[in-house]
Enzyme design. Structure first.
Site, PDB file in Angstrom:
ATOM      1  N   TYR A   1       0.855  -1.199   0.000  1.00  0.00           N
ATOM      2  CA  TYR A   1       0.000   0.000   0.000  1.00  0.00           C
ATOM      3  C   TYR A   1       0.890   1.247   0.000  1.00  0.00           C
ATOM      4  O   TYR A   1       1.643   1.486   0.944  1.00  0.00           O
ATOM      5  CB  TYR A   1      -0.916   0.040   1.224  1.00  0.00           C
ATOM      6  CG  TYR A   1      -1.896  -1.116   1.359  1.00  0.00           C
ATOM      7  CD1 TYR A   1      -2.248  -1.918   0.270  1.00  0.00           C
ATOM      8  CD2 TYR A   1      -2.489  -1.397   2.586  1.00  0.00           C
ATOM      9  CE1 TYR A   1      -3.151  -2.964   0.413  1.00  0.00           C
ATOM     10  CE2 TYR A   1      -3.401  -2.442   2.728  1.00  0.00           C
ATOM     11  CZ  TYR A   1      -3.710  -3.228   1.639  1.00  0.00           C
ATOM     12  OH  TYR A   1      -4.601  -4.263   1.786  1.00  0.00           O
TER      13      TYR A   1
ATOM     14  N   SER B   1     -12.986  -4.746   2.480  1.00  0.00           N
ATOM     15  CA  SER B   1     -13.964  -3.972   1.689  1.00  0.00           C
ATOM     16  C   SER B   1     -15.398  -4.251   2.162  1.00  0.00           C
ATOM     17  O   SER B   1     -16.286  -4.556   1.344  1.00  0.00           O
ATOM     18  CB  SER B   1     -13.805  -4.243   0.185  1.00  0.00           C
ATOM     19  OG  SER B   1     -12.515  -3.866  -0.258  1.00  0.00           O
ATOM     20  N   PRO B   2     -15.643  -4.135   3.479  1.00  0.00           N
ATOM     21  CA  PRO B   2     -16.963  -4.505   4.014  1.00  0.00           C
ATOM     22  C   PRO B   2     -18.073  -3.544   3.609  1.00  0.00           C
ATOM     23  O   PRO B   2     -19.249  -3.891   3.714  1.00  0.00           O
ATOM     24  CB  PRO B   2     -16.740  -4.472   5.533  1.00  0.00           C
ATOM     25  CG  PRO B   2     -15.621  -3.497   5.722  1.00  0.00           C
ATOM     26  CD  PRO B   2     -14.714  -3.702   4.538  1.00  0.00           C
TER      27      PRO B   2
ATOM     28  N   GLY C   1     -17.060   1.615  -0.414  1.00  0.00           N
ATOM     29  CA  GLY C   1     -17.845   2.851  -0.308  1.00  0.00           C
ATOM     30  C   GLY C   1     -19.232   2.729  -0.918  1.00  0.00           C
ATOM     31  O   GLY C   1     -20.143   3.469  -0.550  1.00  0.00           O
TER      32      GLY C   1
ATOM     33  N   SER D   1     -22.345   2.477   1.228  1.00  0.00           N
ATOM     34  CA  SER D   1     -22.727   3.621   2.076  1.00  0.00           C
ATOM     35  C   SER D   1     -23.870   4.409   1.426  1.00  0.00           C
ATOM     36  O   SER D   1     -24.511   5.228   2.064  1.00  0.00           O
ATOM     37  CB  SER D   1     -21.533   4.560   2.285  1.00  0.00           C
ATOM     38  OG  SER D   1     -21.242   5.250   1.080  1.00  0.00           O
ATOM     39  N   ALA D   2     -24.085   4.149   0.135  1.00  0.00           N
ATOM     40  CA  ALA D   2     -25.081   4.895  -0.656  1.00  0.00           C
ATOM     41  C   ALA D   2     -24.740   6.380  -0.723  1.00  0.00           C
ATOM     42  O   ALA D   2     -25.618   7.213  -0.971  1.00  0.00           O
ATOM     43  CB  ALA D   2     -26.501   4.671  -0.132  1.00  0.00           C
TER      44      ALA D   2
HETATM   45  N1  NAP Z   1      -6.478  -8.376   1.322  1.00  0.00           N
HETATM   46  C1  NAP Z   1      -6.772  -7.627   0.285  1.00  0.00           C
HETATM   47  O1  NAP Z   1      -6.532  -7.994  -0.864  1.00  0.00           O
HETATM   48  C2  NAP Z   1      -7.436  -6.290   0.504  1.00  0.00           C
HETATM   49  C3  NAP Z   1      -8.027  -5.615  -0.574  1.00  0.00           C
HETATM   50  C4  NAP Z   1      -8.637  -4.386  -0.323  1.00  0.00           C
HETATM   51  C5  NAP Z   1      -8.650  -3.865   0.958  1.00  0.00           C
HETATM   52  N2  NAP Z   1      -8.031  -4.533   1.979  1.00  0.00           N
HETATM   53  C6  NAP Z   1      -8.028  -3.993   3.361  1.00  0.00           C
HETATM   54  O2  NAP Z   1      -9.378  -3.811   3.797  1.00  0.00           O
HETATM   55  C7  NAP Z   1      -9.562  -2.481   4.238  1.00  0.00           C
HETATM   56  C8  NAP Z   1     -10.992  -2.037   3.985  1.00  0.00           C
HETATM   57  O3  NAP Z   1     -11.369  -2.181   2.638  1.00  0.00           O
HETATM   58  P1  NAP Z   1     -11.567  -0.966   1.646  1.00  0.00           P
HETATM   59  O4  NAP Z   1     -10.957   0.260   2.230  1.00  0.00           O
HETATM   60  O5  NAP Z   1     -11.120  -1.442   0.320  1.00  0.00           O
HETATM   61  O6  NAP Z   1     -13.146  -0.838   1.511  1.00  0.00           O
HETATM   62  P2  NAP Z   1     -14.343  -0.388   2.464  1.00  0.00           P
HETATM   63  O7  NAP Z   1     -13.928  -0.390   3.866  1.00  0.00           O
HETATM   64  O8  NAP Z   1     -15.504  -1.208   2.052  1.00  0.00           O
HETATM   65  O9  NAP Z   1     -14.637   1.091   1.939  1.00  0.00           O
HETATM   66  C9  NAP Z   1     -13.733   2.131   2.088  1.00  0.00           C
HETATM   67  C10 NAP Z   1     -14.263   3.330   1.363  1.00  0.00           C
HETATM   68  O10 NAP Z   1     -15.541   3.666   1.906  1.00  0.00           O
HETATM   69  C11 NAP Z   1     -15.523   4.966   2.436  1.00  0.00           C
HETATM   70  N3  NAP Z   1     -16.230   4.916   3.733  1.00  0.00           N
HETATM   71  C12 NAP Z   1     -15.809   4.311   4.865  1.00  0.00           C
HETATM   72  N4  NAP Z   1     -16.707   4.465   5.841  1.00  0.00           N
HETATM   73  C13 NAP Z   1     -17.726   5.191   5.320  1.00  0.00           C
HETATM   74  C14 NAP Z   1     -18.940   5.678   5.835  1.00  0.00           C
HETATM   75  N5  NAP Z   1     -19.296   5.442   7.098  1.00  0.00           N
HETATM   76  N6  NAP Z   1     -19.751   6.407   5.011  1.00  0.00           N
HETATM   77  C15 NAP Z   1     -19.397   6.647   3.726  1.00  0.00           C
HETATM   78  N7  NAP Z   1     -18.250   6.183   3.181  1.00  0.00           N
HETATM   79  C16 NAP Z   1     -17.418   5.473   3.971  1.00  0.00           C
HETATM   80  C17 NAP Z   1     -14.094   5.373   2.597  1.00  0.00           C
HETATM   81  O11 NAP Z   1     -14.004   6.755   2.378  1.00  0.00           O
HETATM   82  P3  NAP Z   1     -12.685   7.643   2.657  1.00  0.00           P
HETATM   83  O12 NAP Z   1     -11.619   7.018   1.787  1.00  0.00           O
HETATM   84  O13 NAP Z   1     -13.107   8.974   2.168  1.00  0.00           O
HETATM   85  O14 NAP Z   1     -12.401   7.592   4.077  1.00  0.00           O
HETATM   86  C18 NAP Z   1     -13.387   4.543   1.537  1.00  0.00           C
HETATM   87  O15 NAP Z   1     -13.349   5.260   0.335  1.00  0.00           O
HETATM   88  C19 NAP Z   1      -8.498  -1.688   3.468  1.00  0.00           C
HETATM   89  O16 NAP Z   1      -8.212  -0.452   4.102  1.00  0.00           O
HETATM   90  C20 NAP Z   1      -7.342  -2.648   3.478  1.00  0.00           C
HETATM   91  O17 NAP Z   1      -6.629  -2.547   4.699  1.00  0.00           O
HETATM   92  C21 NAP Z   1      -7.445  -5.739   1.753  1.00  0.00           C
END
Ligand code: NAP
Length: 324
Positions: free
Chosen positions: A56, A201-202, A206, A209-210
């Site tokens: 990252y 990516s729960p 994003g 979040s709608a």
């Molecule tokens: N193992 C793997 O291959 C892999 C792949 C992807 C991710 N990951 C890990 O999983 C973590 C989480 O996944 P992710 O970041 O991809 O996806 P995510 O948690 O599903 O979504 C993150 C995105 O949603 C936004 N968000 C978060 N909370 C929100 C809320 N309450 N209301 C509106 N928007 C919101 C964030 O905005 P902002 O950016 O503006 O804060 C960000 O853009 C990553 O940080 C990483 O550490 C692992």
């Protein structure tokens, strides 16, 4: 925040972890000061499970996390990953023991810590027997550099082979209302083995979040602009599904992101979602989801609004590519 246990060796983590990836890359520009404040606030709230990876920001994300936890190392369950090597725009998956040993030392250096609590193989290279890779990872445990082992995005078969070499504390794979592929085989295998499931990516990056802007409104360097789920007719369809989640959330007096996290927590005590954010506002909103318990009626409404295969479009532009 409540705790959950990952794996049969008893690794205790907060029910929700914090994904740190977007602080350095992929989802538009971050602000280092706010990112560090987000990590500190997460720790204040008892959200102690931090997720990063060596790739990252090409190391920058581990350095950022390292700076944030410098004076608070004892409060943190620190997870990082190896295995995706970047050479300019080219990415390769490296799983051989020599690479793993060097990658671990480099991560420890960037993080400024003497051990990693949970060390994952980020992607699998089928050219290297997983037993060999996990053997090298187990050696890192014996040396005290690593406490627990994990794998990311592997099949049930690979998980079984790996776990036979050394207990695997956690499988980290994409899991959300919108991504359910692992429910058929992988999650049952993890449960049979006693391996925890860290759901990445729960919030579907994003989308759930709608509130996510449409693809063409996202910053030019935001990698979601090109995801099949966010473009063309798929986007229209998927945004309508997210609007359905929001209607249920509105009725419950919570946000769609909170409802999505609570849904994951309700899928089993072995599931630990790691929502990612670089903003205090979202962090606090997400952390509050750990206290939500959904009623059978709310779970039923979500099942009806988002059937398991309802979302359209693949998770990545090409599933053969190494994407994050
Ligand atoms: N193992 C793997 O291959 C892999 C792949 C992807 C991710 N990951 C890990 O999983 C973590 C989480 O996944 P992710 O970041 O991809 O996806 P995510 O948690 O599903 O979504 C993150 C995105 O949603 C936004 N968000 C978060 N909370 C929100 C809320 N309450 N209301 C509106 N928007 C919101 C964030 O905005 P902002 O950016 O503006 O804060 C960000 O853009 C990553 O940080 C990483 O550490 C692992």
């Amino acid at each position: 925040m409540n705790k959950r246990t990952l794996g049969r060796e008893g690794l205790q983590v907060s029910a929700l972890g914090l994904g740190c990836m977007g602080m350095s890359e992929f989802y538009g520009q971050g602000d280092e000061k706010e990112s560090i404040a987000v990590i500190h606030r997460a720790l204040d709230l008892g959200m102690n499970f931090l997720d990063t990876a060596d790739m990252y920001g090409s190391g920058a994300n581990e350095e950022l996390v390292g700076r944030a936890i410098r004076d608070r190392r004892d409060e943190v369950v620190l997870a990082t990953k190896f295995g995706i090597r970047r050479d300019g725009a080219t990415r390769t998956v490296e799983n051989n023991p020599e690479y793993i040993r060097a990658a671990c030392d480099a991560s420890l250096r960037r993080l400024g810590v003497d051990h990693i609590d949970l060390y994952y193989m980020h992607r699998r290279n089928p050219g290297v027997p997983v037993e060999e890779s996990v053997g090298a990872m187990a050696e890192l445990v014996r040396q005290g550099k690593v406490r627990h082992l994990g794998l990311s995005e592997v099949s049930a078969d690979t998980l079984r082979k790996a776990d036979a070499v050394h207990p695997i504390a956690a499988l980290q794979s994409e899991y959300s209302l919108f991504t359910r592929g692992l429910e058929a085989e992988i999650l049952p295998a993890a449960r049979e083995l006693g391996v925890g499931l860290v759901a990445y990516s729960p919030i579907s990056r994003g989308l759930l979040s709608a509130t996510l802007p449409s693809a063409d409104e996202l910053p030019a360097d935001d990698f979601r602009r090109h995801l099949p789920r966010n473009t063309g007719e798929n986007a229209e369809h998927n945004r309508a599904l997210a609007a359905g989640v929001k209607r249920i959330a509105d009725a419950a007096g919570v946000t769609a992101a909170q409802l999505s996290l609570a849904w994951l927590l309700a899928q089993g005590a072995d599931i630990v979602p790691i929502p990612g954010t670089k903003r205090l506002k979202y962090l606090e909103e997400n952390a509050a989801a750990a206290d939500l318990t959904l009623t059978p009626e709310q779970l039923g409404a979500l099942a009806a609004a988002v059937p398991a295969d309802a979302v359209r479009g693949t998770r990545y532009p090409s599933m053969g590519e190494i994407e994050l």
